[in-house]
Design an enzyme around this catalytic site. Structure first.
Site, PDB file in Angstrom:
ATOM      1  N   ASP A   1       0.821  -1.213   0.000  1.00 31.73           N
ATOM      2  CA  ASP A   1       0.000   0.000   0.000  1.00 31.73           C
ATOM      3  C   ASP A   1       0.857   1.267   0.000  1.00 31.73           C
ATOM      4  O   ASP A   1       1.935   1.298   0.596  1.00 31.73           O
ATOM      5  CB  ASP A   1      -0.903  -0.022   1.246  1.00 31.73           C
ATOM      6  CG  ASP A   1      -2.075   0.941   1.115  1.00 31.73           C
ATOM      7  OD1 ASP A   1      -2.305   1.463   0.008  1.00 31.73           O
ATOM      8  OD2 ASP A   1      -2.768   1.156   2.129  1.00 31.73           O
TER       9      ASP A   1
ATOM     10  N   ARG B   1       0.093   9.088 -10.387  1.00 31.67           N
ATOM     11  CA  ARG B   1       0.026   7.861  -9.582  1.00 31.67           C
ATOM     12  C   ARG B   1       0.721   6.676 -10.256  1.00 31.67           C
ATOM     13  O   ARG B   1       1.308   5.825  -9.583  1.00 31.67           O
ATOM     14  CB  ARG B   1      -1.446   7.508  -9.301  1.00 31.67           C
ATOM     15  CG  ARG B   1      -2.133   8.508  -8.389  1.00 31.67           C
ATOM     16  CD  ARG B   1      -3.612   8.167  -8.242  1.00 31.67           C
ATOM     17  NE  ARG B   1      -3.797   6.859  -7.624  1.00 31.67           N
ATOM     18  CZ  ARG B   1      -3.833   6.645  -6.304  1.00 31.67           C
ATOM     19  NH1 ARG B   1      -3.698   7.656  -5.467  1.00 31.67           N
ATOM     20  NH2 ARG B   1      -4.024   5.442  -5.830  1.00 31.67           N
TER      21      ARG B   1
ATOM     22  N   HIS C   1       3.071   3.414  -8.937  1.00 38.74           N
ATOM     23  CA  HIS C   1       2.882   1.981  -9.198  1.00 38.74           C
ATOM     24  C   HIS C   1       4.131   1.385  -9.857  1.00 38.74           C
ATOM     25  O   HIS C   1       4.529   0.267  -9.552  1.00 38.74           O
ATOM     26  CB  HIS C   1       1.657   1.748 -10.080  1.00 38.74           C
ATOM     27  CG  HIS C   1       0.363   2.103  -9.397  1.00 38.74           C
ATOM     28  ND1 HIS C   1       0.062   1.699  -8.115  1.00 38.74           N
ATOM     29  CD2 HIS C   1      -0.713   2.826  -9.804  1.00 38.74           C
ATOM     30  CE1 HIS C   1      -1.140   2.160  -7.775  1.00 38.74           C
ATOM     31  NE2 HIS C   1      -1.622   2.849  -8.787  1.00 38.74           N
TER      32      HIS C   1
ATOM     33  N   ASN D   1     -10.590  -2.906  -6.838  1.00 32.80           N
ATOM     34  CA  ASN D   1      -9.778  -1.916  -7.559  1.00 32.80           C
ATOM     35  C   ASN D   1     -10.352  -1.530  -8.931  1.00 32.80           C
ATOM     36  O   ASN D   1      -9.941  -0.528  -9.521  1.00 32.80           O
ATOM     37  CB  ASN D   1      -8.326  -2.394  -7.737  1.00 32.80           C
ATOM     38  CG  ASN D   1      -7.508  -2.325  -6.462  1.00 32.80           C
ATOM     39  OD1 ASN D   1      -6.555  -3.067  -6.277  1.00 32.80           O
ATOM     40  ND2 ASN D   1      -7.878  -1.415  -5.546  1.00 32.80           N
ATOM     41  N   TRP D   2     -11.342  -2.308  -9.430  1.00 35.14           N
ATOM     42  CA  TRP D   2     -11.966  -1.942 -10.712  1.00 35.14           C
ATOM     43  C   TRP D   2     -12.655  -0.593 -10.605  1.00 35.14           C
ATOM     44  O   TRP D   2     -12.928   0.052 -11.630  1.00 35.14           O
ATOM     45  CB  TRP D   2     -12.987  -3.000 -11.139  1.00 35.14           C
ATOM     46  CG  TRP D   2     -12.377  -4.317 -11.495  1.00 35.14           C
ATOM     47  CD1 TRP D   2     -12.450  -5.460 -10.751  1.00 35.14           C
ATOM     48  CD2 TRP D   2     -11.593  -4.640 -12.647  1.00 35.14           C
ATOM     49  NE1 TRP D   2     -11.754  -6.470 -11.378  1.00 35.14           N
ATOM     50  CE2 TRP D   2     -11.218  -6.005 -12.544  1.00 35.14           C
ATOM     51  CE3 TRP D   2     -11.162  -3.910 -13.761  1.00 35.14           C
ATOM     52  CZ2 TRP D   2     -10.446  -6.640 -13.512  1.00 35.14           C
ATOM     53  CZ3 TRP D   2     -10.391  -4.563 -14.720  1.00 35.14           C
ATOM     54  CH2 TRP D   2     -10.045  -5.898 -14.594  1.00 35.14           C
TER      55      TRP D   2
ATOM     56  N   LEU E   1      -7.154  -5.462   6.679  1.00 34.49           N
ATOM     57  CA  LEU E   1      -6.812  -6.514   5.707  1.00 34.49           C
ATOM     58  C   LEU E   1      -7.365  -6.230   4.312  1.00 34.49           C
ATOM     59  O   LEU E   1      -6.894  -6.801   3.335  1.00 34.49           O
ATOM     60  CB  LEU E   1      -7.344  -7.871   6.181  1.00 34.49           C
ATOM     61  CG  LEU E   1      -6.571  -8.539   7.320  1.00 34.49           C
ATOM     62  CD1 LEU E   1      -7.231  -9.861   7.698  1.00 34.49           C
ATOM     63  CD2 LEU E   1      -5.120  -8.806   6.920  1.00 34.49           C
TER      64      LEU E   1
HETATM   65  C1  FPP Z   1      -1.806   0.276  -3.383  1.00 31.56           C
HETATM   66  O1  FPP Z   1      -1.366   1.599  -3.502  1.00 31.56           O
HETATM   67  C2  FPP Z   1      -1.264  -0.531  -4.446  1.00 31.56           C
HETATM   68  C3  FPP Z   1      -1.981  -1.100  -5.448  1.00 31.56           C
HETATM   69  C4  FPP Z   1      -3.441  -0.948  -5.604  1.00 31.56           C
HETATM   70  C5  FPP Z   1      -1.359  -1.884  -6.492  1.00 31.56           C
HETATM   71  C6  FPP Z   1      -0.078  -2.584  -6.138  1.00 31.56           C
HETATM   72  C7  FPP Z   1       0.594  -2.867  -7.406  1.00 31.56           C
HETATM   73  C8  FPP Z   1       1.910  -2.866  -7.642  1.00 31.56           C
HETATM   74  C9  FPP Z   1       2.928  -2.700  -6.576  1.00 31.56           C
HETATM   75  C10 FPP Z   1       2.450  -3.012  -8.989  1.00 31.56           C
HETATM   76  C11 FPP Z   1       1.739  -3.943  -9.925  1.00 31.56           C
HETATM   77  C12 FPP Z   1       1.712  -5.342  -9.497  1.00 31.56           C
HETATM   78  C13 FPP Z   1       2.299  -6.383 -10.119  1.00 31.56           C
HETATM   79  C14 FPP Z   1       1.974  -7.721  -9.636  1.00 31.56           C
HETATM   80  C15 FPP Z   1       3.248  -6.278 -11.226  1.00 31.56           C
HETATM   81  P1  FPP Z   1      -2.443   2.755  -3.631  1.00 31.56           P
HETATM   82  O2  FPP Z   1      -2.529   3.136  -5.060  1.00 31.56           O
HETATM   83  O3  FPP Z   1      -3.720   2.337  -2.992  1.00 31.56           O
HETATM   84  O4  FPP Z   1      -1.740   3.889  -2.803  1.00 31.56           O
HETATM   85  P2  FPP Z   1      -2.463   5.033  -1.951  1.00 31.56           P
HETATM   86  O5  FPP Z   1      -3.216   4.335  -0.861  1.00 31.56           O
HETATM   87  O6  FPP Z   1      -1.310   5.836  -1.441  1.00 31.56           O
HETATM   88  O7  FPP Z   1      -3.338   5.777  -2.902  1.00 31.56           O
END
Ligand code: FPP
Length: 254
Positions: free
Chosen positions: A22, A35, A39, A70-71, A196
């Site tokens: 996260d 953003r 990632h 996440n969609w 979680l």
């Molecule tokens: C949460 O950060 C993270 C995700 C929703 C995606 C995690 C994905 C990766 C690390 C890369 C892609 C994965 C693979 C398997 C190659 P957030 O965007 O919710 O952060 P925030 O809470 O600060 O907005």
């Protein structure tokens, strides 16, 4: 240390670590960057963490890449995350395969863009023979959805006359997308959030939880080492006590 000591030494560190990666968005926003850059850096952090894990005795890593929830993110962010999976598998699969890593993707294949589902199927087949390290990527995954799917599988088997009698934990567990993986010892969530978020609900039953105040793109060997040290100080009781000494049944570290 003698061979005998090695052979009888208790398992101290976690064998299976699960990570809620996260904080990518906040990492980017704090730098005034889009953003997607967060990632992308998150993928780098994932590479560092996979590389470091075996040095801590970890044999299985499960990471939350994309949840069924996440969609609902903006379409361009969803498409960026899909693109990262394409490029991660494209650029890293050969190296992972050569290092003895078996890749498994948890979650619903249905609902993924067709090309991603095919990439994922191919990556799993290509690494299926490996057994040195298991990397599970939860993608289009939700803990509740996984439980629903496991129940549906049992129901389908019962309707087909292939299952009868009372349902046991083993019956349900065998239908989860994590079936066959070692038990989850440690779940880590980064970024300071403490929940979680529908990750590994069944598998979390006796896992230790560690919440780290670090954004995922900054993660790597050092942070993983800290999480494992915290795990080492926990007493794992699985609900029980030793009947003679009233001592905990299992201690994570000596
Ligand atoms: C949460 O950060 C993270 C995700 C929703 C995606 C995690 C994905 C990766 C690390 C890369 C892609 C994965 C693979 C398997 C190659 P957030 O965007 O919710 O952060 P925030 O809470 O600060 O907005």
């Amino acid at each position: 240390m003698s061979v005998e000591t090695v052979a009888t030494a208790p398992e101290k560190g976690p064998r299976h670590v699960a990570l809620i990666m996260d904080g990518n968005g906040r990492w980017a926003e704090r730098r005034g960057l889009p953003r997607v850059v967060g990632h992308r850096e998150g993928v780098q952090a994932l590479r560092r963490t996979i590389k470091a894990a075996p040095d801590f005795g970890v044999r299985c890593l499960t990471v939350f890449g994309f949840s069924t929830e996440n969609w609902s993110r903006p379409a361009d962010e969803v498409s960026d995350l899909m693109g990262l999976v394409r490029s991660f598998v494209g650029s890293d699969l050969k190296r992972l395969e050569a290092s003895g890593v078996r890749l498994r993707v948890l979650g619903r294949r249905k609902g993924l863009p067709g090309d991603i589902a095919a990439i994922v199927d191919r990556a799993e087949a290509q690494t299926a023979h490996n057994d040195r390290f298991l990397l599970q990527v939860a993608f289009n995954y939700g803990g509740r959805a996984d439980l629903v799917d496991a129940a549906q599988r049992l129901l389908d088997r019962a309707r087909a006359g292939l299952f009868e009698g009372d349902v046991t934990e083993d019956d349900l567990g065998a239908g989860l997308s994590t079936a066959g993986a070692p038990p989850v010892d440690l779940i880590v969530r980064t970024s300071g959030e403490q929940r979680l978020s529908n990750f590994l609900l069944w598998e979390a039953a006796y896992a230790e939880l560690v919440f780290q105040d670090i954004l995922w793109p900054d993660y790597g060997a050092e942070a993983l080492g800290e999480a494992i040290a915290l795990y080492g100080n926990r007493e794992r009781r699985y609900g029980g006590r030793d009947v003679l000494t009233d001592a905990p049944v299992v201690k994570a570290a000596g």
